[in-house]
Design an enzyme around this catalytic site. Structure first.
Site, short mmCIF file in Angstrom:
data_model
loop_
_atom_site.label_atom_id
_atom_site.label_comp_id
_atom_site.label_asym_id
_atom_site.label_seq_id
_atom_site.Cartn_x
_atom_site.Cartn_y
_atom_site.Cartn_z
N HIS A 289 17.75 49.28 37.75
CA HIS A 289 18.11 50.24 38.78
C HIS A 289 17.75 49.79 40.19
CE1 HIS A 289 19.07 53.88 36.13
NE2 HIS A 289 20.16 53.36 36.66
N GLU B 150 42.96 23.11 34.89
CA GLU B 150 41.74 22.51 35.43
C GLU B 150 41.57 21.07 34.99
OE1 GLU B 150 38.35 24.91 34.34
OE2 GLU B 150 39.03 25.18 32.29
N ARG C 78 38.81 35.18 30.17
CA ARG C 78 38.86 33.78 29.77
C ARG C 78 38.10 33.61 28.46
NH1 ARG C 78 36.32 29.10 33.31
NH2 ARG C 78 34.35 30.02 32.67
C1 PEP Z 1 36.94 26.25 37.38
O1 PEP Z 1 36.74 25.23 36.73
O2 PEP Z 1 37.44 26.26 38.52
C2 PEP Z 1 36.58 27.55 36.82
C3 PEP Z 1 36.89 28.68 37.43
O3 PEP Z 1 35.85 27.57 35.68
P1 PEP Z 1 34.27 27.28 35.61
O4 PEP Z 1 33.77 27.19 37.02
O5 PEP Z 1 33.69 28.40 34.86
O6 PEP Z 1 34.24 25.98 34.90
MG MG Z 2 36.30 25.31 34.63
#
Ligand code: PEP
Ligand code: MG
Length: 571
Positions: free
Chosen positions: A188, A430, A331
């Protein structure tokens, strides 16, 4: 001598003030306490409870009068807890048994708090701190201990755990910042600090004991930095930052309910990146439009075993509901790389970022992936959900993912469980392999979300967590920009949406260029939303397209960055 400590920044902003150590132990007072007979000690409990109840009710009224309903509700709950007949009975019988009213009250609170601590639910566990807080207030009333006078001092409250009543009862204008030893964001003290936008750093652990009472200190609630006795030049810089921050706050607040749309009508969705459902609730203060990245691996972390379908369902449902009908992109777990998970017992790897990570684990560990997919599909009934898979490199993986989604649906059908058939399935872009292939991959998915944190590291062969090569890590590097451009164009050409959830999305100058490329959504940590929105609202798409054409013809990332800052700021 200046000294710098680091914790986890949870509420952004710079604050300067004098440290006030709170949550002081009552040991000394208890040692000096002269107790009476068992009967006399027992008789002290109820008047003390009445005094505390009266004080809490007064703060409820004060908080309500100041429009701080959330904090008033927390205090109202305290008023109910302190008057709880079972709790009072526990205090009375302990007082009789121990013959020492204040010690008995603390003991009764400790025992009651222990019951809360054993509960499964995080929220209920956090309530243990509330019970201890109340017990301490009753003990202080018996001992006659007064809270310190603040006068017109601006303080940075500092303690292992700070009782909610302490923060709630200090006027906002007297609290510059908060530093906590514990790392929770659902306690809190943090909820109240968030509601008041008080810069806060948590998770210092025992490091908190190194901070001296009364020390002149500056904190940066974004970077998690604590500077004790800052030098004059550092202080001058921080004061200037605070001045700019104040001006910005006023401007940003006025943007909250406005859309992110360029002067000539091109709009972009600004969503929030979250780690846990409560972040989605907190994001509302910044005017987010849904969640573009729920890093579900956080649901798997900080525990001893794998969360089952039911556990996960609760988390996803809560996040989806907090999106109020806007899309919540969940995700699937991105374990591995810099986020290992001890209980999965993945053998040591020399190159974990290139190893058994994310979708590679999901596709091999059906026992983990299927329950996660089922939990998301079921939670989808409570709003609008999307499944997003990290680290994909080719179409074969997407086909396997889709087959698993179909299998999850078939299992839910046979189990007679309700689920949403409208859950979108998308992938993160990515890896350079996926980015190059987006014109083909677009046919298999509902959306792309560009994860620049990894895309930059894999494209440039620059470890994202290695400081020695961080000078090379630049999201404006032309190789990265061209991959992003290819991805967005592929999405646009194939009628699917493209978003970005890597850190680049929170760079306002990048946002201008991404808008020109035709991005549909930018997802970022919620406090960054106003600054990106302000920039998007200040540009014309025709100008942005001119800048884009210029930078796509340039060959140096640093020059591109400088160019964009110059031309956009000149405008
Ligand atoms: C990324 O790779 O840009 C992403 C959002 O995932 P993370 O930072 O969790 O690897
Ligand atoms: Mg990533």
């Amino acid at each position: 001598m200046p000294r710098v400590l680091y914790g986890k920044g949870v509420i952004a902003g710079v604050a300067i003030g004098q440290i006030m150590i709170v949550g002081q132990a009552l040991d000394e007072y208890l040692e000096d306490y002269s107790k009476g007979s068992a009967e006399e000690e027992k008789a002290k409990v109820e008047p003390a409870v009445a005094l505390v109840t009266e004080a809490i009710e007064k703060s409820v009224a004060d908080l309500n009068a100041q429009g701080m309903e959330e904090q008033a509700a927390i205090m109202e709950a305290h008023a109910m807890l302190v008057q709880d007949p079972m709790f009072i009975e526990a205090m009375l019988s302990k007082a009789e048994e121990m013959g020492n009213a204040p010690a008995a009250v603390l003991e009764a609170a400790k025992e009651t708090a222990a019951l809360f601590e054993m509960m499964d639910d995080d929220y209920m566990r956090e309530r243990a701190a509330d019970i201890r807080d109340i017990g301490k207030r009753v003990a202080k009333a018996i001992l006659g201990v007064k809270d310190p006078e603040l006068g017109d001092k601006k303080v940075i409250l500092c303690g292992h755990e700070i009782e909610p009543s302490v923060i709630a009862n200090i006027p906002t204008e007297s609290i510059a910042g908060v530093i906590l030893g514990q790392g929770s964001t659902t306690c809190h003290a943090v909820i109240i600090a968030k509601a008041r936008a008080i810069p806060t750093v948590v998770g210092l652990g025992d490091g908190i004991d190194k901070i001296p009472d009364d020390a002149y200190t500056a904190i940066d609630g974004e970077a998690g930095e604590i500077i004790i006795n800052p030098a004059d030049d550092v202080l001058a810089g921080l004061e200037e930052k605070i001045r700019i921050q104040k001006e910005q706050e006023v401007r940003y607040a006025s943007l909250k309910d406005l859309p992110a749309v360029t002067k000539d009508g091109v709009s972009v969705h600004l969503a929030a990146n979250i780690g846990l459902p409560e972040d989605a609730k907190a994001a509302a203060a910044y005017g987010n439009e849904g969640v573009g990245l729920f890093r579900s691996e956080f649901v798997f972390m900080g525990r001893e075993d794998i969360p089952n379908e039911e556990d996960q369902f609760k988390y996803y449902k809560e996040a989806i509901e907090a999106c109020n009908g806007k899309l919540c992109v969940i995700r699937t777990m991105d374990i591995g790389g810099d986020k290992p998970l001890a209980y999965l017992e993945i053998p040591h790897e020399d190159n974990p970022f290139l190893g058994f990570r994310a979708v590679r684990i999901s596709l091999q560990r059906k026992d983990l992936f299927l329950p996660q997919l089922k939990a998301i599909l079921r939670a989808g009934v409570y709003g609008k959900a999307a499944i997003m898979v990290p680290m994909v490199i080719n179409a074969a993986e997407i086909k396997q993912i889709k087959a698993m989604v179909a299998e999850a649906m078939a299992e839910l059908d046979s189990e007679g469980k309700e689920y949403s058939k409208d859950v979108q399935v998308g992938i993160m872009i990515e890896t350079p392999a996926a980015a190059v292939m987006t014109p083909l991959l677009a046919k298999y998915v509902d959306f792309f979300s560009i994860g620049t944190n990894d895309l930059v590291q894999y494209t440039l062969a620059v470890d994202r967590v290695n400081h020695n090569v961080s000078y090379l890590y630049n999201h404006f590097n032309p190789a990265v920009l061209h991959l992003i451009n290819t991805t967005i164009k592929a999405a646009n050409d194939n009628g699917i949406w493209a978003g970005m959830c890597g850190e680049m999305a929170s760079d306002p100058y990048a946002a201008v260029i991404l808008t020109a490329m035709g991005i549909d959504e930018l997802s970022m940590s919620a406090p960054s939303i106003p600054k990106v929105k302000e920039k998007i609202r200040s540009i014309n798409i025709s100008d942005a397209k001119k800048y884009l054409a210029e930078i796509l013809a340039m060959d140096d990332g640093d020059e591109i960055r400088e160019y964009l800052h110059r031309v956009i700021d000149e405008k």
